[in-house]
Structures are given as C-alpha cells and as structure tokens.
Design an enzyme around this catalytic site. Sequence first.
Site, mmCIF file in Angstrom:
data_model
loop_
_atom_site.group_PDB
_atom_site.id
_atom_site.type_symbol
_atom_site.label_atom_id
_atom_site.label_comp_id
_atom_site.label_asym_id
_atom_site.label_seq_id
_atom_site.Cartn_x
_atom_site.Cartn_y
_atom_site.Cartn_z
ATOM 1 N N GLU A 155 0.816 -1.227 0.000
ATOM 2 C CA GLU A 155 0.000 0.000 0.000
ATOM 3 C C GLU A 155 0.841 1.265 0.000
ATOM 4 O O GLU A 155 0.549 2.215 -0.731
ATOM 5 C CB GLU A 155 -0.947 0.006 1.215
ATOM 6 C CG GLU A 155 -2.166 -0.890 1.073
ATOM 7 C CD GLU A 155 -1.886 -2.346 1.403
ATOM 8 O OE1 GLU A 155 -0.763 -2.648 1.853
ATOM 9 O OE2 GLU A 155 -2.775 -3.198 1.214
ATOM 10 N N HIS B 240 -10.191 -4.712 11.009
ATOM 11 C CA HIS B 240 -10.892 -4.557 9.729
ATOM 12 C C HIS B 240 -12.213 -3.805 9.855
ATOM 13 O O HIS B 240 -13.078 -3.937 9.004
ATOM 14 C CB HIS B 240 -11.165 -5.929 9.109
ATOM 15 C CG HIS B 240 -9.938 -6.626 8.614
ATOM 16 N ND1 HIS B 240 -8.993 -7.156 9.460
ATOM 17 C CD2 HIS B 240 -9.482 -6.865 7.360
ATOM 18 C CE1 HIS B 240 -8.027 -7.709 8.748
ATOM 19 N NE2 HIS B 240 -8.293 -7.543 7.467
#
Lengths: 328, 342
Positions: free
Chosen positions: A61, A130
């Site tokens: 990322e 998450h």
Amino acid sequence: MPRKLQLRESLREAMSEEMRRDETVFLMGEEVAEYNGAYKVSKGMLDEFGSKRVIDTPIAELGFAGIGVGAAMNGLRPIVEFMTWNFAVLAFDQIVNNAAKTLSQSAGQFNCPIVFRGPSGSAGQLAQQHSQTFESWMANVPGLKVVSCVHVGDAKGLLKSAIRDNDPVCVMESELLYGDVGEVPDGEYLVPIGVAAVRRSGKDVTIVSFNKMMKVVEAAAEELAKEGIEAEVIDLRTIRPLDHHAIVASVKKTNRLVVVDESWPFAGVSAEIAYEIQKYAFDYLDAPVTRVNSADTSLPYAENFVKAYLPNPEKVIKAVKEVMYVKK
Amino acid sequence: MTQVIRKKRGKSAAGSYDKGTWLNWYETMLLIRRFEEQTLKMYGQQKIRGFCHVYIGQEAIGAGLKTAIRPEDPLVTAYRLHGIALARGLTPRSCMAELFGKATGCVNGKGGSMHFFSKNHRFFGGNGIVGAQIPIGAGIALAEKYKGTDNLCVTMFGDGAARQGALYESFNMAMTWKLPVLFICENNQYAMGTSVERTSNVHDLYKIGAAFDMPSEPVDAMDPVAVHEALLKAAEHIRAGNGPYYLEMKTYRYKGHSVSDPAKYRTKEELNDYKSMDPVKVTEKRIVEGGIATAEEIKAIKDKIKEVVLDAVDFAEKSPYPDASELFTDNYMQEDYPYIKD
C-alpha cells in the site's frame, strides 16, 4: 430514465466514464484487474481499458500509493483503490505527507489530482483491525478532500467529481453496501463535492449522518414518524469540506440535532459538527446537541459485541427522544 | 572502503573529455561548495532557520548529474538538496532566498531548506520524510512511460532511506513494470549518527538491487568523471526500455547530518582521509596539472562564483517576506475552498 444499479456498478460507471473521457485517468490497486476487483467494483474494466490503465499491484500500500502520488504530480489522474481503508493506514505517509502537502510545499507548482478510494467502516464480524472508519482521520488534514457516500446514484456523481477534481480526494465506500441497489440517473451525472443532501424533510429534529449509517438513520426516522416525530435527515455526502450551512439551516428550523457517526466519538466528525452548531446556531437550540457513535473501544469479534458497538435505529431513536425531552 | 575508492580513482580518463566539460564539473562543484559555506554562515547568523542539511563533500554527484542527465528528465530527491537543485539549474538567488524564507524563493518561502521545487527544471522536490520520494520517483517514471516519452526519472535517496520499506516496495514494482527510473543512493555512510554498518548486515548498498534482478553498481562518487560515466551508462540502459537501474554513489559529507549535528560519531582521521580526496580540490588539480585550463582561468572561475554566491545572499537579504495572506493559498487548487477560519 433512471436505472436500478448496485453501488459497485454505479462506482464502476463513474470510473469507466471518466476513463473514456480522459486518457490520463487510470486505476491501480490490489486485485483490480485480473481478479475483477476484490468486491467486483472494477469488474470488466481490464477488458475494456487494458493493463496499461487497469493495473494490478502487489500488496504494498505504501509503495503503490506513492507511485500514484508521483504519477499525479507528473500529469496523470490516478485512482488508487485500497481493498479497505484499514489497509490504507500503511499508506498514510503518502496520503498525509505527500498528496496533501505537495501543492503547499511547491507553492502551487505541483498539484496532486488523485483519488484514493475503498471501503471504510465495519462490515460484520471482522474484528478489531478490519472495522474502522477513517473519515475524521483524513478530514483532519488540510489539502485533502473527503467524500463518504453510499447513496447509489450520488456515489457515482461524487466519484466522477472526485476524479475530475484537481486536489487529492479520499473516497470512502462500504463493503456491506456494494450490492445495495438504487437509482442512477441516465447520462452525465455529477454531484458537487462539499454539498450535503436533505434526504427527508421534517420539522421536529435534525439527524445528520453519512455513509452506511444513513441506513440506520432512515430506519429510525421511519419509526419516529409512526410516533408522530418528523425528523429531517441530512446526508453529508462530503466530510471535508463540510457543508455546515446545510446543517445550520436545518437546525434553525428544527432546533434540535442528533449526529449519527460510525467513527469513534473522540475528535470525530460528530464533534466537529457539534462545534459548528454551538457556534452558529446556539440561540436556536432547544436541547444540547447529541451524538450516536460507535463505542469508544476496539471492535471485538463476537456477534453480540458488534451489536453493542455500532449505532442502530434503537440508539438513534433514544437520542432523538432525549433531545426532544420525550419520555419513553 | 576508502581504499576501494582510491584504487578506482585513477581509472577515469581525463583525456576523453573536453575543456568545457571539465570546467562545467568544476564550476558546478565550486558553486555548490561556496553556496553551502554561505548557507552555514547565514544559519549561524540566524538568517536561515529550521532543519538544514548541506551538501559539502557530495558535490561530484551534482556535477555528474549536470552533464549526464537531460534537463527534461524529471528528478526527485530527499532533503539534502541544495546542491542538486543548483546542479539542476535553479538559480543561487532563488535557492538562497528560499532558505531565508523570502517571497522570491523557489517556492515563495513556503518550503525552506527541505522543500525546494521547480516545475521549470523538472525538479520534483524536496522530500522531508526519509525514503518517501522513492515510490514518488517510480510514479513520476510511470507517468513518463504512460505518456510514451523516453525520459527517465532520477530518484535519489540516502543510505538511511535504503533501510525503509518504501524502497523495497518501489524497487519491486519498478522492476516488475520496467519503469524508466534511475535510482541513486547517495551513501554518505551515516544516517544521521548511525553508520551503514550498524543498520544492516548488508553494507554494500548496491547489492540490495540484486534481490530484484535490478542492474546495480557502486560508483566512486568523489570523482565527477566516474559519476558522469556511471550515469550515462545507466541512462542508456533505461532509455532503451530495459527498466530501472540502481547506482550506489559512495560519497561522504564533511559536515554533520544537519547544522545542529557536531558529528561526534566519527573520527577526525576518517574525515581527513576523505578531505584528502576532496572532489573540488582534486578536480582543480587535475584540470591545472593536466593542462586543461590555466591557474588564471581557475582563479577567474573562483572570483565569479564568489560574486554569484554573495549576490544570492544580498538578493535574499533584500527580498520581502511572503505576505501573511499567502497562508491560505496553495493548499487547494479549488480557488474558493471554504477554509475554517473561526
């Protein structure tokens, strides 16, 4: 004639239309090309645009966000997809220290027209790492714009505006709502960044929310209507810049405000709105501004924890009755 | 390592370059040296504030960049950038004025020492986060490839940044996608106060490229000729569409990490050893002793550079500060962005 589409399809239309319109727009991220998108948002785009413009990245990322920033500084308009904003935390250096700062550092010589997009917020029993919301994190940073909207039609119009925007825009979606169906207008449809939408008119109380909490708020408003309480519901759609005029105008009418925000309470979007309202509508308030947030904790796994943690219609109804001084 | 550099030194061939090239190298290095000396002086007088990292000792890299890389090739680097900016063609006036925080600086007083930018010179900064410019450089290169140019992006970083994850992610993607990017590690041997040897088991930083099958070489970066030749070779490889190339420039900084660093982590002997191969002095000697230019010509260059640098200081001194209203410009391209002001 408006068409019924899923949210993932409306987002795909936004990207595909902009890529047809402008050669410099391209999409990059994990699984966006050959896998057709982790949540199938980019399904079929590789076939149409080829691997030059729909780019599968490794799981890196920080690296691919930075590559996006560099490409944006050098004349392209990247759309960087994060599988979730939870993973974008690895890329915050590039978003916060570079995308947001490039224009200022270079005194206007280099801008960074880039879109960072992906789902934000909880999506079932996904546990601590998450399930986070990132609107207030990103909205804290001057230089960035933040869009967070899951209204199927408006999400398309906002993403198109974000891609055309000359500033970096963070677009927050929702895993749980990619399959949600709604109406999307035919033809060119743009929704301006920075403008909220009144989704329901009412005179008794204003409820402000965004992203998938809008579903919670709409359900609560339905219930309240049955009890004769008419809530005005505002979908912020954009978090930065915040359309505080829309909220102030509504509160001047209803005199009461509840903010429903999936992010944590401390220094979040709800806190900012409460500040704005005490500053600009103090004399119009008949009750303290109240908010419904996720719990001030990490989100554990078990189903009953998830229920306890998240805002829901019952919590919203309770908050509305509080500001209306209604017993029961 | 000193030994290694010395052994390679004699190899660069003085005879194969014309007078103009030699004087270009010399003048570039001397300008950087004198500019940075003034920078330190002005910092001492508190005309320059903030974090400030000078390039003294590393000038040969700037000289090689000037002759081997095309002006249309984009370049991005970290925060030890004054020398590179000057080599790139930013004027001493605009650089010194930026250090002074003046409106006439290369970024109107908004960036300071660490954030020079110049679109006209394809100079993309100016990054103060160690290693953050490495993926950015790969992205700038991606855009060049996307647009179909034969430009390459010079992407520079220090030995400290070579330990950042961003480097490994960027090397991997740049090789996978064959991006036209020239990675340059300026290994001045210390990441602030920590030596290369203390940060990894791998001390030869060019070897990092091997993990990605990236062509990688060490360069004696105290010698502008060696720098120039290595850059040319790498650039040719990249322009032919072969993807990235990685050069480890073995160099040394004579001063501390920043102006506030007394550099107590190294010995006087080590410093003196490197000063004995000073790129500015050695090049001057090679020019004069090799009959490339006369002592008088060298003196004329010195006088000119002195004047240019003093003029830059004078210009910076006399320039106005940016107007405070500029605080609310250049944060957004959107002209009517509704800033929160109360």
